[in-house]
Scaffold this motif. Structure first.
Motif, PDB file in Angstrom:
ATOM      1  N   ARG A 165       0.819  -1.222   0.000  1.00  0.00           N
ATOM      2  CA  ARG A 165       0.000   0.000   0.000  1.00  0.00           C
ATOM      3  C   ARG A 165       0.847   1.263   0.000  1.00  0.00           C
ATOM      4  O   ARG A 165       0.343   2.352  -0.232  1.00  0.00           O
ATOM      5  CB  ARG A 165      -0.905   0.028   1.241  1.00  0.00           C
ATOM      6  CG  ARG A 165      -1.887  -1.131   1.306  1.00  0.00           C
ATOM      7  CD  ARG A 165      -2.639  -1.123   2.600  1.00  0.00           C
ATOM      8  NE  ARG A 165      -1.711  -1.484   3.689  1.00  0.00           N
ATOM      9  CZ  ARG A 165      -2.032  -1.482   4.975  1.00  0.00           C
ATOM     10  NH1 ARG A 165      -3.237  -1.118   5.352  1.00  0.00           N
ATOM     11  NH2 ARG A 165      -1.168  -1.834   5.884  1.00  0.00           N
ATOM     12  N   MET A 166       2.138   1.121   0.238  1.00  0.00           N
ATOM     13  CA  MET A 166       3.001   2.294   0.397  1.00  0.00           C
ATOM     14  C   MET A 166       3.207   3.109  -0.881  1.00  0.00           C
ATOM     15  O   MET A 166       3.112   4.340  -0.821  1.00  0.00           O
ATOM     16  CB  MET A 166       4.344   1.854   0.986  1.00  0.00           C
ATOM     17  CG  MET A 166       5.181   2.986   1.451  1.00  0.00           C
ATOM     18  SD  MET A 166       4.267   3.892   2.715  1.00  0.00           S
ATOM     19  CE  MET A 166       5.563   4.715   3.512  1.00  0.00           C
ATOM     20  N   PRO A 167       3.485   2.540  -2.057  1.00  0.00           N
ATOM     21  CA  PRO A 167       3.720   3.372  -3.260  1.00  0.00           C
ATOM     22  C   PRO A 167       2.547   4.288  -3.606  1.00  0.00           C
ATOM     23  O   PRO A 167       2.771   5.479  -3.869  1.00  0.00           O
ATOM     24  CB  PRO A 167       3.993   2.345  -4.360  1.00  0.00           C
ATOM     25  CG  PRO A 167       4.524   1.160  -3.647  1.00  0.00           C
ATOM     26  CD  PRO A 167       3.815   1.136  -2.331  1.00  0.00           C
ATOM     27  N   PRO A 168       1.286   3.820  -3.592  1.00  0.00           N
ATOM     28  CA  PRO A 168       0.194   4.748  -3.890  1.00  0.00           C
ATOM     29  C   PRO A 168       0.062   5.869  -2.851  1.00  0.00           C
ATOM     30  O   PRO A 168      -0.255   7.007  -3.192  1.00  0.00           O
ATOM     31  CB  PRO A 168      -1.058   3.873  -3.899  1.00  0.00           C
ATOM     32  CG  PRO A 168      -0.605   2.479  -3.982  1.00  0.00           C
ATOM     33  CD  PRO A 168       0.796   2.450  -3.483  1.00  0.00           C
ATOM     34  N   ILE A 169       0.318   5.534  -1.599  1.00  0.00           N
ATOM     35  CA  ILE A 169       0.239   6.558  -0.546  1.00  0.00           C
ATOM     36  C   ILE A 169       1.323   7.613  -0.771  1.00  0.00           C
ATOM     37  O   ILE A 169       1.067   8.813  -0.689  1.00  0.00           O
ATOM     38  CB  ILE A 169       0.375   5.913   0.849  1.00  0.00           C
ATOM     39  CG1 ILE A 169      -0.862   5.051   1.154  1.00  0.00           C
ATOM     40  CG2 ILE A 169       0.576   6.966   1.923  1.00  0.00           C
ATOM     41  CD1 ILE A 169      -0.752   4.241   2.416  1.00  0.00           C
ATOM     42  N   ARG A 170       2.541   7.159  -1.044  1.00  0.00           N
ATOM     43  CA  ARG A 170       3.655   8.084  -1.285  1.00  0.00           C
ATOM     44  C   ARG A 170       3.354   8.981  -2.491  1.00  0.00           C
ATOM     45  O   ARG A 170       3.559  10.194  -2.457  1.00  0.00           O
ATOM     46  CB  ARG A 170       4.949   7.298  -1.507  1.00  0.00           C
ATOM     47  CG  ARG A 170       6.173   8.195  -1.535  1.00  0.00           C
ATOM     48  CD  ARG A 170       7.444   7.389  -1.618  1.00  0.00           C
ATOM     49  NE  ARG A 170       7.619   6.415  -0.553  1.00  0.00           N
ATOM     50  CZ  ARG A 170       8.059   6.698   0.674  1.00  0.00           C
ATOM     51  NH1 ARG A 170       8.356   7.940   0.983  1.00  0.00           N
ATOM     52  NH2 ARG A 170       8.218   5.759   1.569  1.00  0.00           N
ATOM     53  N   LYS A 171       2.831   8.387  -3.572  1.00  0.00           N
ATOM     54  CA  LYS A 171       2.481   9.139  -4.780  1.00  0.00           C
ATOM     55  C   LYS A 171       1.421  10.191  -4.475  1.00  0.00           C
ATOM     56  O   LYS A 171       1.517  11.349  -4.913  1.00  0.00           O
ATOM     57  CB  LYS A 171       1.986   8.182  -5.868  1.00  0.00           C
ATOM     58  CG  LYS A 171       1.666   8.846  -7.174  1.00  0.00           C
ATOM     59  CD  LYS A 171       1.205   7.823  -8.190  1.00  0.00           C
ATOM     60  CE  LYS A 171       0.809   8.533  -9.468  1.00  0.00           C
ATOM     61  NZ  LYS A 171       0.290   7.607 -10.468  1.00  0.00           N
ATOM     62  N   HIS A 172       0.400   9.813  -3.680  1.00  0.00           N
ATOM     63  CA  HIS A 172      -0.670  10.726  -3.315  1.00  0.00           C
ATOM     64  C   HIS A 172      -0.120  11.953  -2.572  1.00  0.00           C
ATOM     65  O   HIS A 172      -0.475  13.096  -2.881  1.00  0.00           O
ATOM     66  CB  HIS A 172      -1.701   9.990  -2.457  1.00  0.00           C
ATOM     67  CG  HIS A 172      -2.748  10.883  -1.871  1.00  0.00           C
ATOM     68  ND1 HIS A 172      -3.779  11.411  -2.626  1.00  0.00           N
ATOM     69  CD2 HIS A 172      -2.910  11.369  -0.618  1.00  0.00           C
ATOM     70  CE1 HIS A 172      -4.544  12.164  -1.856  1.00  0.00           C
ATOM     71  NE2 HIS A 172      -4.039  12.154  -0.629  1.00  0.00           N
ATOM     72  N   PHE A 173       0.760  11.717  -1.606  1.00  0.00           N
ATOM     73  CA  PHE A 173       1.296  12.838  -0.832  1.00  0.00           C
ATOM     74  C   PHE A 173       2.265  13.693  -1.650  1.00  0.00           C
ATOM     75  O   PHE A 173       2.361  14.911  -1.437  1.00  0.00           O
ATOM     76  CB  PHE A 173       1.945  12.329   0.465  1.00  0.00           C
ATOM     77  CG  PHE A 173       0.939  12.023   1.526  1.00  0.00           C
ATOM     78  CD1 PHE A 173       0.269  13.030   2.200  1.00  0.00           C
ATOM     79  CD2 PHE A 173       0.621  10.702   1.825  1.00  0.00           C
ATOM     80  CE1 PHE A 173      -0.670  12.748   3.166  1.00  0.00           C
ATOM     81  CE2 PHE A 173      -0.315  10.408   2.785  1.00  0.00           C
ATOM     82  CZ  PHE A 173      -0.969  11.435   3.456  1.00  0.00           C
ATOM     83  N   GLU A 174       2.967  13.099  -2.591  1.00  0.00           N
ATOM     84  CA  GLU A 174       3.826  13.891  -3.489  1.00  0.00           C
ATOM     85  C   GLU A 174       2.991  14.829  -4.359  1.00  0.00           C
ATOM     86  O   GLU A 174       3.358  15.992  -4.586  1.00  0.00           O
ATOM     87  CB  GLU A 174       4.680  12.967  -4.354  1.00  0.00           C
ATOM     88  CG  GLU A 174       5.807  12.306  -3.576  1.00  0.00           C
ATOM     89  CD  GLU A 174       6.542  11.255  -4.415  1.00  0.00           C
ATOM     90  OE1 GLU A 174       6.195  11.038  -5.590  1.00  0.00           O
ATOM     91  OE2 GLU A 174       7.479  10.637  -3.864  1.00  0.00           O
ATOM     92  N   GLU A 175       1.831  14.319  -4.825  1.00  0.00           N
ATOM     93  CA  GLU A 175       0.918  15.170  -5.602  1.00  0.00           C
ATOM     94  C   GLU A 175       0.362  16.304  -4.749  1.00  0.00           C
ATOM     95  O   GLU A 175       0.228  17.441  -5.214  1.00  0.00           O
ATOM     96  CB  GLU A 175      -0.230  14.348  -6.170  1.00  0.00           C
ATOM     97  CG  GLU A 175       0.202  13.401  -7.294  1.00  0.00           C
ATOM     98  CD  GLU A 175      -0.929  12.502  -7.739  1.00  0.00           C
ATOM     99  OE1 GLU A 175      -2.059  12.629  -7.225  1.00  0.00           O
ATOM    100  OE2 GLU A 175      -0.660  11.629  -8.608  1.00  0.00           O
ATOM    101  N   LEU A 176       0.066  16.035  -3.496  1.00  0.00           N
ATOM    102  CA  LEU A 176      -0.414  17.074  -2.609  1.00  0.00           C
ATOM    103  C   LEU A 176       0.658  18.136  -2.376  1.00  0.00           C
ATOM    104  O   LEU A 176       0.351  19.340  -2.294  1.00  0.00           O
ATOM    105  CB  LEU A 176      -0.869  16.475  -1.259  1.00  0.00           C
ATOM    106  CG  LEU A 176      -2.162  15.685  -1.260  1.00  0.00           C
ATOM    107  CD1 LEU A 176      -2.427  15.088   0.112  1.00  0.00           C
ATOM    108  CD2 LEU A 176      -3.349  16.568  -1.669  1.00  0.00           C
ATOM    109  N   LEU A 177       1.906  17.710  -2.265  1.00  0.00           N
ATOM    110  CA  LEU A 177       2.997  18.677  -2.110  1.00  0.00           C
ATOM    111  C   LEU A 177       3.119  19.582  -3.327  1.00  0.00           C
ATOM    112  O   LEU A 177       3.368  20.780  -3.196  1.00  0.00           O
ATOM    113  CB  LEU A 177       4.320  17.941  -1.850  1.00  0.00           C
ATOM    114  CG  LEU A 177       4.559  17.422  -0.437  1.00  0.00           C
ATOM    115  CD1 LEU A 177       5.828  16.592  -0.386  1.00  0.00           C
ATOM    116  CD2 LEU A 177       4.652  18.574   0.543  1.00  0.00           C
ATOM    117  N   LYS A 178       2.961  18.996  -4.522  1.00  0.00           N
ATOM    118  CA  LYS A 178       3.036  19.796  -5.741  1.00  0.00           C
ATOM    119  C   LYS A 178       1.909  20.819  -5.810  1.00  0.00           C
ATOM    120  O   LYS A 178       2.101  21.938  -6.285  1.00  0.00           O
ATOM    121  CB  LYS A 178       2.993  18.892  -6.961  1.00  0.00           C
ATOM    122  CG  LYS A 178       4.241  18.076  -7.164  1.00  0.00           C
ATOM    123  CD  LYS A 178       4.111  17.176  -8.361  1.00  0.00           C
ATOM    124  CE  LYS A 178       5.325  16.269  -8.496  1.00  0.00           C
ATOM    125  NZ  LYS A 178       5.151  15.292  -9.572  1.00  0.00           N
TER     126      LYS A 178
END
Length: 140
Positions: free
Chosen positions: A124-137
């Motif tokens: 479950r970690m890669p989608p979570i990491r991707k989601h938070f990176e998009e939020l940072l952008k």
């Protein structure tokens, strides 16, 4: 008293040190639970309500020195002495005793086995990491 003799004190101290080093809290409670279950079958004098536990000993050192540990193996300690030796309070002993009488297995302590955070190797970690990176952008 049996613990006034040097080899008696050493044997008990070795056993307690081994218990502390190799057992976690639940294993220590299970050991006490098993000790309690073993004394249930021992005969008591009529009217005696005291539980007498076997003294926890490690006689390996005394045996190497050629000393007899027969006295230590026959020695018994009362409930209060057992609680003092294992450094547990009466409340904890009471819950261990209840477990010994009902199921014979002590309860797990606190959050034993629970993990509140997602581990790095979790799928479950890669989608979570991707989601938070998009939020940072979006915040930039």
């Amino acid at each position: 008293h049996i613990l006034r003799e040097e080899h008696g004190t050493t044997a008990v101290a070795l056993r307690l040190a081994n218990i502390e080093r190799s057992h976690d809290k639940q294993q220590k409670d299970q050991l006490i639970c098993d000790m309690y279950r073993n004394i249930i079958g021992l005969s008591r004098r009529p009217g005696d309500k005291t539980n007498w536990f076997c003294l926890p000993v490690d006689g390996s050192l005394a045996q190497e020195e050629g000393r007899s540990i027969k006295n230590l193996l026959q020695a018994r300690i009362c409930t209060n002495s057992m609680c003092n030796l294992f450094e547990i309070r009466k409340e904890r002993y009471t819950s261990i005793r209840k477990a010994a009488v009902s199921t014979g297995v002590v309860k797990a302590h606190g959050n034993k086995g629970r993990q509140t955070r997602v581990q790095e190797h979790d799928p479950r970690m890669p989608p979570i990491r991707k989601h938070f990176e998009e939020l940072l952008k979006l915040g930039e």
